[in-house]
Design a protein around this motif. Structure first.
Motif, PDB file in Angstrom:
ATOM      1  N   GLY A   1      27.573   9.692  56.787  1.00 15.06           N
ATOM      2  CA  GLY A   1      27.243   8.676  55.797  1.00 15.06           C
ATOM      3  C   GLY A   1      26.654   9.244  54.526  1.00 15.06           C
ATOM      4  N   LEU A   2      26.932  10.508  54.241  1.00 13.13           N
ATOM      5  CA  LEU A   2      26.356  11.172  53.081  1.00 13.13           C
ATOM      6  C   LEU A   2      27.292  11.104  51.885  1.00 13.13           C
ATOM      7  N   GLY A   3      26.715  10.893  50.716  1.00 17.24           N
ATOM      8  CA  GLY A   3      27.492  10.815  49.490  1.00 17.24           C
ATOM      9  C   GLY A   3      27.919  12.176  48.981  1.00 17.24           C
ATOM     10  N   GLU A   4      28.475  12.177  47.769  1.00 19.34           N
ATOM     11  CA  GLU A   4      29.041  13.401  47.225  1.00 19.34           C
ATOM     12  C   GLU A   4      27.996  14.413  46.797  1.00 19.34           C
ATOM     13  N   ASP A   5      26.716  14.065  46.890  1.00 17.07           N
ATOM     14  CA  ASP A   5      25.668  15.057  46.630  1.00 17.07           C
ATOM     15  C   ASP A   5      25.508  16.016  47.807  1.00 17.07           C
ATOM     16  N   ALA A   6      26.095  15.702  48.953  1.00 16.04           N
ATOM     17  CA  ALA A   6      26.166  16.643  50.074  1.00 16.04           C
ATOM     18  C   ALA A   6      27.416  17.489  49.851  1.00 16.04           C
ATOM     19  N   LYS A   7      27.214  18.747  49.525  1.00 10.44           N
ATOM     20  CA  LYS A   7      28.280  19.585  48.991  1.00 10.44           C
ATOM     21  C   LYS A   7      28.914  20.514  50.021  1.00 10.44           C
ATOM     22  N   LEU A   8      30.107  20.995  49.659  1.00 10.66           N
ATOM     23  CA  LEU A   8      30.819  22.047  50.381  1.00 10.66           C
ATOM     24  C   LEU A   8      30.860  23.255  49.467  1.00 10.66           C
ATOM     25  N   ASN A   9      30.193  24.306  49.846  1.00 11.46           N
ATOM     26  CA  ASN A   9      30.107  25.484  48.988  1.00 11.46           C
ATOM     27  C   ASN A   9      31.032  26.591  49.492  1.00 11.46           C
ATOM     28  N   ILE A  10      31.850  27.134  48.591  1.00 15.42           N
ATOM     29  CA  ILE A  10      32.744  28.239  48.951  1.00 15.42           C
ATOM     30  C   ILE A  10      32.742  29.279  47.839  1.00 15.42           C
ATOM     31  N   HIS A  11      33.310  30.435  48.139  1.00 14.23           N
ATOM     32  CA  HIS A  11      33.553  31.459  47.125  1.00 14.23           C
ATOM     33  C   HIS A  11      34.938  31.243  46.529  1.00 14.23           C
ATOM     34  N   VAL A  12      35.180  31.829  45.383  1.00 14.87           N
ATOM     35  CA  VAL A  12      36.519  31.736  44.786  1.00 14.87           C
ATOM     36  C   VAL A  12      37.533  32.357  45.732  1.00 14.87           C
ATOM     37  N   GLY A  13      37.187  33.510  46.322  1.00 13.72           N
ATOM     38  CA  GLY A  13      38.072  34.150  47.290  1.00 13.72           C
ATOM     39  C   GLY A  13      38.416  35.572  46.907  1.00 13.72           C
ATOM     40  N   GLY A  14      39.400  36.139  47.594  1.00 19.59           N
ATOM     41  CA  GLY A  14      39.811  37.514  47.344  1.00 19.59           C
ATOM     42  C   GLY A  14      40.619  37.654  46.076  1.00 19.59           C
ATOM     43  N   THR A  15      40.766  38.897  45.623  1.00 17.19           N
ATOM     44  CA  THR A  15      41.555  39.165  44.404  1.00 17.19           C
ATOM     45  C   THR A  15      42.964  39.633  44.737  1.00 17.19           C
ATOM     46  N   TYR A  16      43.166  40.158  45.942  1.00 18.45           N
ATOM     47  CA  TYR A  16      44.484  40.608  46.409  1.00 18.45           C
ATOM     48  C   TYR A  16      45.144  41.559  45.416  1.00 18.45           C
ATOM     49  N   GLY A  17      44.315  42.432  44.830  1.00 18.01           N
ATOM     50  CA  GLY A  17      44.836  43.468  43.945  1.00 18.01           C
ATOM     51  C   GLY A  17      45.071  43.047  42.515  1.00 18.01           C
ATOM     52  N   ASP A  18      44.878  41.760  42.211  1.00 17.36           N
ATOM     53  CA  ASP A  18      45.102  41.278  40.840  1.00 17.36           C
ATOM     54  C   ASP A  18      44.207  40.070  40.609  1.00 17.36           C
ATOM     55  N   LYS A  19      43.026  40.321  40.039  1.00 21.88           N
ATOM     56  CA  LYS A  19      42.037  39.256  39.890  1.00 21.88           C
ATOM     57  C   LYS A  19      42.509  38.121  38.977  1.00 21.88           C
ATOM     58  N   PRO A  20      43.118  38.407  37.824  1.00 22.26           N
ATOM     59  CA  PRO A  20      43.598  37.289  36.977  1.00 22.26           C
ATOM     60  C   PRO A  20      44.595  36.385  37.703  1.00 22.26           C
ATOM     61  N   LYS A  21      45.516  36.976  38.459  1.00 25.21           N
ATOM     62  CA  LYS A  21      46.486  36.166  39.209  1.00 25.21           C
ATOM     63  C   LYS A  21      45.783  35.349  40.295  1.00 25.21           C
ATOM     64  N   ALA A  22      44.798  35.967  40.957  1.00 27.71           N
ATOM     65  CA  ALA A  22      44.058  35.256  42.003  1.00 27.71           C
ATOM     66  C   ALA A  22      43.320  34.065  41.406  1.00 27.71           C
ATOM     67  N   ALA A  23      42.745  34.239  40.227  1.00 27.85           N
ATOM     68  CA  ALA A  23      42.038  33.141  39.567  1.00 27.85           C
ATOM     69  C   ALA A  23      42.997  32.004  39.222  1.00 27.85           C
ATOM     70  N   LYS A  24      44.181  32.348  38.749  1.00 26.20           N
ATOM     71  CA  LYS A  24      45.179  31.321  38.422  1.00 26.20           C
ATOM     72  C   LYS A  24      45.621  30.581  39.683  1.00 26.20           C
ATOM     73  N   ARG A  25      45.781  31.324  40.780  1.00 29.93           N
ATOM     74  CA  ARG A  25      46.140  30.662  42.040  1.00 29.93           C
ATOM     75  C   ARG A  25      45.043  29.703  42.467  1.00 29.93           C
ATOM     76  N   PHE A  26      43.794  30.127  42.327  1.00 31.58           N
ATOM     77  CA  PHE A  26      42.697  29.232  42.692  1.00 31.58           C
ATOM     78  C   PHE A  26      42.798  27.932  41.906  1.00 31.58           C
ATOM     79  N   LEU A  27      43.026  28.022  40.610  1.00 33.71           N
ATOM     80  CA  LEU A  27      43.095  26.823  39.780  1.00 33.71           C
ATOM     81  C   LEU A  27      44.218  25.902  40.246  1.00 33.71           C
ATOM     82  N   ALA A  28      45.368  26.480  40.554  1.00 31.25           N
ATOM     83  CA  ALA A  28      46.506  25.670  41.006  1.00 31.25           C
ATOM     84  C   ALA A  28      46.232  25.056  42.378  1.00 31.25           C
ATOM     85  N   HIS A  29      45.670  25.841  43.275  1.00 38.16           N
ATOM     86  CA  HIS A  29      45.407  25.350  44.627  1.00 38.16           C
ATOM     87  C   HIS A  29      44.276  24.329  44.644  1.00 38.16           C
ATOM     88  N   PHE A  30      43.292  24.507  43.785  1.00 38.96           N
ATOM     89  CA  PHE A  30      42.206  23.540  43.677  1.00 38.96           C
ATOM     90  C   PHE A  30      42.752  22.167  43.290  1.00 38.96           C
TER      91      PHE A  30
END
Length: 333
Positions: free
Chosen positions: A145-174
């Motif tokens: 019964g908790l509202g959206e102030d109860a959060k889910l915290n995660i890291h951006v994730g791995g870079t898999y050898g190419d950090k800019p590409k990983a960041a773009k994937r995060f944005l698309a997957h988010f």
């Protein structure tokens, strides 16, 4: 600046109260009666929720208002052997009781799904499992019964050898993440890949709050001064409200940070048993003039015992005023 301290999942002070009791996949697979095996998992889940309630009662006794739930409340949840098993209806009363207690006593609670939950992954199977894990965590918070102030915290994730590409994937997957989970998400800088500045830039792009991990910044940065980044980090929390907490309903949700200290000089990334007050106070003093309230999640190995020791260390400082057994005010001079 008012600072509230909290800790993660387990207590070193309350005995026999683990909220993370489990059953191995091997043992589950060896049980001949599948229905009975599933019922056993649910009984373990009920015990974990009962112990969570015990810990919340312990927290209330010491006025600890910040707490992170164990992500292992329900054993084997999401395991491939259990298919579409949804134990939440069977544990509805237990979840409700935990949530009602947290709300009644104004506790800010959250989850931190494990490191296998990553949205920067290039693998479709890992991405789908990550989506499902975040949705399950969101469903547990909803069952409380908790509202959206109860959060889910995660890291951006791995870079898999190419950090800019990983960041773009995060944005698309988010963008494709279930909205209920997406609206609860916060992002934290990590100790090896995405720095505080890089994590902040992603938070600003997708519109989610950033949880600053001060220790991670110390061991993974490109020379940035965290005090210079802080106004932008704090700004990511603007518009977040305390919707679940009766004593501060519709008030701004304070920024939250994670703190820990290096285990030793050779192992600077691992967490020590306790938190060194000196470096933390330096940070507090640096932001106190612009930050009215701050919530602090202690990630030290000694859990609530580390919180109590840190409070003793803080109370010796002239510019620190003790408010409760788990909160202080940093006075700006």
């Amino acid at each position: 600046m008012i600072v509230r301290l909290g800790y993660v999942a387990m207590s070193t002070e309350v005995k026999n109260a683990s909220p993370s009791k489990t059953m191995t996949a091997t043992l589950f697979s060896q049980l001949n009666d599948r229905e009975a095996a599933v019922r056993k998992l649910e009984r373990i889940g009920a015990e974990n929720l009962h112990n969570t309630l015990r810990l919340l009662r312990h927290n209330r006794a010491y006025d600890i208002k910040v707490y992170r739930y164990s992500s292992k409340l329900i054993p084997l949840l999401g395991h491939e052997m259990l298919g579409d098993w949804d134990p939440i209806p069977a544990l509805a009363e237990e979840f409700k009781e935990v949530g009602e207690y947290a709300k009644l006593h104004g506790m800010r609670t959250s989850f931190h799904p494990d490191h296998f939950t990553v949205l920067s992954t290039p693998r479709k199977d890992v991405l789908l499992k990550s989506y499902a894990d975040l949705e399950r965590h969101a469903a547990m918070l909803e069952a409380m019964g908790l509202g959206e102030d109860a959060k889910l915290n995660i890291h951006v994730g791995g870079t898999y050898g190419d950090k800019p590409k990983a960041a773009k994937r995060f944005l698309a997957h988010f963008a494709d993440l279930n909205e209920k989970a997406r609206r609860r998400l916060t992002l934290e800088n990590d100790d090896k890949t995405f720095t505080a500045r890089e994590t902040l830039e992603i938070c600003e792009k997708v519109g989610v709050p950033m949880v600053l991990d001060v220790h991670h910044h110390q061991v993974n940065n490109e020379g940035e001064d965290i005090l210079e980044l802080w106004p932008r980090i704090q700004a990511t929390w603007e518009g977040q409200l305390c919707v679940s907490l009766p004593d501060s309903a519709d008030q701004p949700l304070p920024p939250k940070i994670h703190v820990s200290s290096p285990k030793n000089d050779k192992d600077i990334r691992s967490h020590a048993d306790y938190v060194e007050a000196g470096p933390l106070l330096e940070f507090f003093r640096g932001i106190a003039g612009i930050t009215p309230r701050l919530d602090v999640m202690i990630e030290a190995k000694m859990k609530d015992a580390a919180l109590f020791r840190l409070m003793k260390d803080l109370e010796r400082e002239k510019d620190v005023e003790v408010l409760t057994e788990a909160s202080v005010q940093i006075n700006v001079t």
